[in-house]
Design an enzyme around this catalytic site. Structure first.
Site, PDB file in Angstrom:
ATOM      1  N   TYR A 265       0.815  -1.215   0.000  1.00  0.00           N
ATOM      2  CA  TYR A 265       0.000   0.000   0.000  1.00  0.00           C
ATOM      3  C   TYR A 265       0.855   1.275   0.000  1.00  0.00           C
ATOM      4  O   TYR A 265       0.641   2.193  -0.797  1.00  0.00           O
ATOM      5  CB  TYR A 265      -0.948   0.006   1.208  1.00  0.00           C
ATOM      6  CG  TYR A 265      -1.739   1.278   1.311  1.00  0.00           C
ATOM      7  CD1 TYR A 265      -2.877   1.465   0.545  1.00  0.00           C
ATOM      8  CD2 TYR A 265      -1.322   2.316   2.134  1.00  0.00           C
ATOM      9  CE1 TYR A 265      -3.590   2.645   0.609  1.00  0.00           C
ATOM     10  CE2 TYR A 265      -2.021   3.498   2.207  1.00  0.00           C
ATOM     11  CZ  TYR A 265      -3.159   3.661   1.449  1.00  0.00           C
ATOM     12  OH  TYR A 265      -3.854   4.822   1.498  1.00  0.00           O
ATOM     13  N   ASP A 300      -8.447  -3.741  -0.974  1.00  0.00           N
ATOM     14  CA  ASP A 300      -9.607  -2.949  -1.383  1.00  0.00           C
ATOM     15  C   ASP A 300      -9.183  -1.672  -2.107  1.00  0.00           C
ATOM     16  O   ASP A 300      -9.889  -1.180  -2.977  1.00  0.00           O
ATOM     17  CB  ASP A 300     -10.452  -2.592  -0.162  1.00  0.00           C
ATOM     18  CG  ASP A 300      -9.606  -1.978   0.941  1.00  0.00           C
ATOM     19  OD1 ASP A 300      -8.803  -2.715   1.547  1.00  0.00           O
ATOM     20  OD2 ASP A 300      -9.736  -0.772   1.191  1.00  0.00           O
ATOM     21  N   LYS A 372     -11.102  -9.459   5.629  1.00  0.00           N
ATOM     22  CA  LYS A 372     -11.671  -8.140   5.899  1.00  0.00           C
ATOM     23  C   LYS A 372     -12.484  -7.705   4.689  1.00  0.00           C
ATOM     24  O   LYS A 372     -11.943  -7.518   3.605  1.00  0.00           O
ATOM     25  CB  LYS A 372     -10.508  -7.156   6.148  1.00  0.00           C
ATOM     26  CG  LYS A 372     -10.889  -5.687   6.157  1.00  0.00           C
ATOM     27  CD  LYS A 372     -10.935  -5.176   7.558  1.00  0.00           C
ATOM     28  CE  LYS A 372     -11.072  -3.679   7.653  1.00  0.00           C
ATOM     29  NZ  LYS A 372      -9.822  -2.954   7.450  1.00  0.00           N
TER      30      LYS A 372
END
Lengths: 520, 260
Positions: A265, A300, A372
């Site tokens: 990320y 995500d 998640k």
């Protein structure tokens, strides 16, 4: 809950092999380098606390002073504890203060001095690790006493006022309203600060600074709520950005329960140097493993920049890489909150079936990971009525595919930070769907050879192809060439590179030694 | 069923009311929360508020207690206000706001190469929050930064960049635009730094050839462009989409319009 997609076990095993092949050189890189933040985390474990009058933590001042005298490549532990002995000081924080004033010279100790310095360093760091162990035992005791949430998925809610003293009542209200996990969003830009702010903070930009004191205050408040509610309420923060190893350490010391911690990320979305990220990440995951913290990965996010249908396989690839790095660092499957999201454009025909295929694929690839499940954000338009319906479908897919952690979607996503009533409506939505269809996953079996199975196979196939390509050229090259998201991030660019050093022959890090279970 | 031609049903109405299911019924729906525990009194308070909003009669269709001492209400009713469309005043932005897709399309179609943007915090300023919010993919408030735009080539030099380094980077990257962020305002540092920067760019490029100069920060006066020698100043709350739209408008759309 496995076997609904009829996945080819040979192909699944091949995917894991390829992920290991792509990840292994990165692990090698992480094992042969250190960073300023890894070394600061070691000093935090050794007991250095507090900050100078300008708010710069003493761990920063001490690491900078050591690096200026002897460089970073030996590790700071030996030079620091050698100087501590020579200066005849009892306290490392005191040494940091003297070093900041320029009155201490650091050396790389040799011979007997080196042995003695390493021994005292290891003793000090071991005391810090023992504190983390005690916090983990304390969590296990409290979970036994108060109990886990009565069902899966755990309901995960966000608070973020910027003021820790405002966050606390909001978090407690959210717990009372049904939240099982509370995440305190960090202030914008904290990930790019190369130090951890100190103390309780009351001002932030779109979030609250992550500090050790804020961690402590919020955990204490949620312990109170856990007692009141008769279930253990978990606390989440972020081990990401330039201070990832220190965040993990502080989380362990203050008994946080979950940490957002993704392997790529920071590289992709914050332009942090890839080597810095992988080195910091390995250490932080070793700490999380020890502390019994569940990590949440950030797949995500890819889908907020790339198309959720075309790029679905990059999510799978990243999950497999995250799993490989996590296992290598000692995390168990129950600690892998692998991320994925409900981000397909609702105007795409059969979008719900596609979502089901993707969510079920993740479930079956990682049967023992909590997973998640992240709500729609990209296609939330401000039409709150449609948004609430979309969130309902998101909740339904979560229930049908046995997700572990469900981040509650807000119909006012992209409109306002959630109001009290927005949160209440969102939780009603979750409760309705889980109450009405919580066990539907028992009955839900996609047709053999049907749309959902075919789509899942297709995504897995593309993921294997991509992993194959990555393995041929190395992960760093793939990131440099823009394989993930759309960002090109070469290994010699990005923020925080100047805080990276290759290990010298005598590099010593007592924390890694203890966390890897070597030596005695 | 017959289809009514469009022009027949759109007369220029000047006075309008909200529309529920009958022209002129004035019906609206609102929801709000009052910091009161749910009881008769709270419901009365909600009706009173609706009345003060001009909703009369107000129908309280839903009331729900939330947590300790809060109640959520949904109210339907007839609002007695009129809207005069002739009196509507709209503040016009001097450039159209485009989506990321539209920005990419204009650059691709009309510029036919990537639009190059160089960004930095100059001087001793280490606050990259602003420039990162505009440039990082992560962006701000759910809006992606300029790095996300496929047709923009973004080079973010980060903090404490010297003016000569910035000029060199702008040259190397053949920058179409240079974005500078300034947060620190002690002794007007942001103004001095900006003037120094714009002077250096004026010297380094022939007139009319230099990259577009844009500064941003929470304490700038947006009207000071001429005085500071820059093309545009963006104040607090600016989003990446506004900056991208401005770039496309100034560098591509309006130039085309002027020359062709």
């Amino acid at each position: 809950m496995t076997g609904k997609l009829d996945l080819d076990p040979v192909l699944v095993a091949r995917a894991r092999e390829l992920a290991a092949r792509a990840g292994a050189p990165v692990v090698e890189l992480a094992r042969s380098h250190t960073t300023v933040s890894v070394e600061r985390a070691v000093l935090r474990l050794a007991g250095v606390q507090g900050a100078d009058p300008d708010g710069i933590p003493w761990v920063n001042r001490l690491v900078d002073a050591v690096a200026a005298d002897v460089g970073l490549g030996h590790g700071v532990a030996a030079p620091v504890f050698d100087a501590l002995a020579r200066e005849q000081l009892a306290d490392v924080t005191l040494l940091a203060q003297k070093a900041a004033a320029g009155s201490v010279r650091f050396e790389v100790p040799a011979g007997r001095a080196a042995t003695a310095a390493r021994r005292t360093a290891r003793r000090a760091v071991a005391a810090g690790v023992r504190r983390i162990d005690r916090r983990r035992a304390e969590r296990e005791r409290l979970v036994r006493r108060f109990g886990d949430p009565p069902r899966r998925p755990w309901i995960y809610l966000i608070v973020a006022t910027g003021d820790i003293y405002e966050d606390i009542p909001q978090a407690q209200a959210a717990a009372r309203a049904g939240a099982d996990a509370i995440a305190v969003i960090r202030s914008t830009g904290q990930s790019l600060l190369d130090y951890v702010p100190e103390g309780a903070t009351r001002e932030g930009f779109a979030g609250t600074y992550a500090t050790q004191e804020n961690f402590r205050l919020m955990r204490a408040a949620l312990d109170e709520s856990s007692r009141e509610l008769g279930r253990y309420v978990r606390l989440t923060n972020y081990a990401s950005g330039l201070c990832m190893p220190e965040m993990a350490t502080l989380a362990g010391l203050e008994r946080l329960d979950m940490m957002l911690n993704d392997s790529m990320y920071g590289i992709l979305f914050r332009d942090i140097n890839p080597i810095r990220t992988f080195v910091d990440q390995r250490f932080s995951r070793q700490v999380h493993a020890r502390a019994g913290i569940i990590i949440n990965t950030g797949e995500d996010n890819y889908l907020t920049t790339a198309d959720a249908v075309d790029e679905a396989h990059t999510v799978t690839v990243s999950q497999l890489l995250n799993e490989y790095f996590a296992h290598e660092a000692g995390l168990a499957d129950w600690q892998l909150g692998l991320g994925h999201a409900f981000e397909i454009n609702p105007d795409v025909p059969e979008s719900l079936r596609l979502e089901l295929a993707h969510a079920l694929l993740v479930r079956e690839l990682f049967p023992d990971a909590p997973l998640k499940w992240m709500p729609p954000t990209k296609h939330m338009t401000g039409d709150v009525f449609r948004g609430n319906l979309l969130d309902g479908f998101f909740n339904l897919v979560g229930a049908l595919t046995g997700q572990g952690i469900l981040l509650v979607g807000m119909m006012t996503e992209a409109v306002v930070t959630p109001w009290l009533s927005d949160r209440d409506i969102a939780l009603q939505n979750v409760r309705y769907v889980l109450g009405a269809a919580g066990g539907l996953h028992e009955d839900f079996v996609p047709a053999s050879g049907g749309f959902i199975q075919q789509r899942a196979h297709q995504v897995l196939g593309s993921a294997v192809e991509l992993l194959d390509r990555i393995g041929e050229q190395s992960l760093l090259t793939a990131i440099g060439e823009g394989t993930f998201g759309i960002m090109k991030r070469p290994a010699d660019r990005g923020k925080g590179l100047d805080g990276v050093a290759r290990h010298e022959g005598d590099y010593y890090n007592p924390a890694v030694e203890i966390l890897e279970g070597a030596g005695s | 069923m017959t289809v009514v031609p469009e022009q027949a049903v759109v007369p220029e109405k000047q006075i309008v009311r909200p529309y529920g299911d009958t022209t002129g019924d004035g019906m609206v729906q609102v929801s709000f929360t009052l910091p009161l525990p749910h009881d008769k009194r709270a419901e009365g308070a909600a009706i009173q508020l609706a009345g003060k909003m001009g909703i009369d009669p107000a129908m309280l269709v839903h009331a729900r207690p939330m947590g300790d001492g809060f109640t959520f209400f949904v109210v339907y009713g007839r609002v007695n206000h009129l809207v005069d469309t002739a009196a509507v005043r709209v503040v016009e932005r001097d450039f159209p706001l485009l989506s990321a897709k539209e920005v990419n399309a204009v650059v691709k179609r009309q510029l036919r190469r990537k639009l190059s943007v160089v960004g930095a915090c100059i001087g001793t300023d280490a606050h990259t929050v602003g420039i990162d919010a505009i440039l990082n993919v992560k962006g701000v408030a759910g809006e992606k930064g300029l790095e996300y735009y496929r047709e923009l080539r973004v080079s973010n030099l980060g903090a404490q960049v010297s003016v000569p380094d910035l000029v060199a980077a702008a040259r190397a990257e053949r920058a179409d635009a240079v974005l500078v962020s300034q947060v620190v305002t002690q002794r007007d540092a942001h103004l001095h730094n900006t003037r120094e920067m714009s002077a250096a760019f004026r010297e380094a490029w022939p007139a009319g050839k230099r990259p577009l100069l844009i500064v941003g920060g929470p304490r700038f006066d947006e009207a000071m462009t001429a005085e500071l020698g820059v093309d545009r100043i963006f104040g607090r709350g600016t989003t990446p989409g506004e900056v991208a739209s401005y770039l496309v408008h100034t560098l591509i759309t309006s130039r085309k319009a002027a020359t062709g």
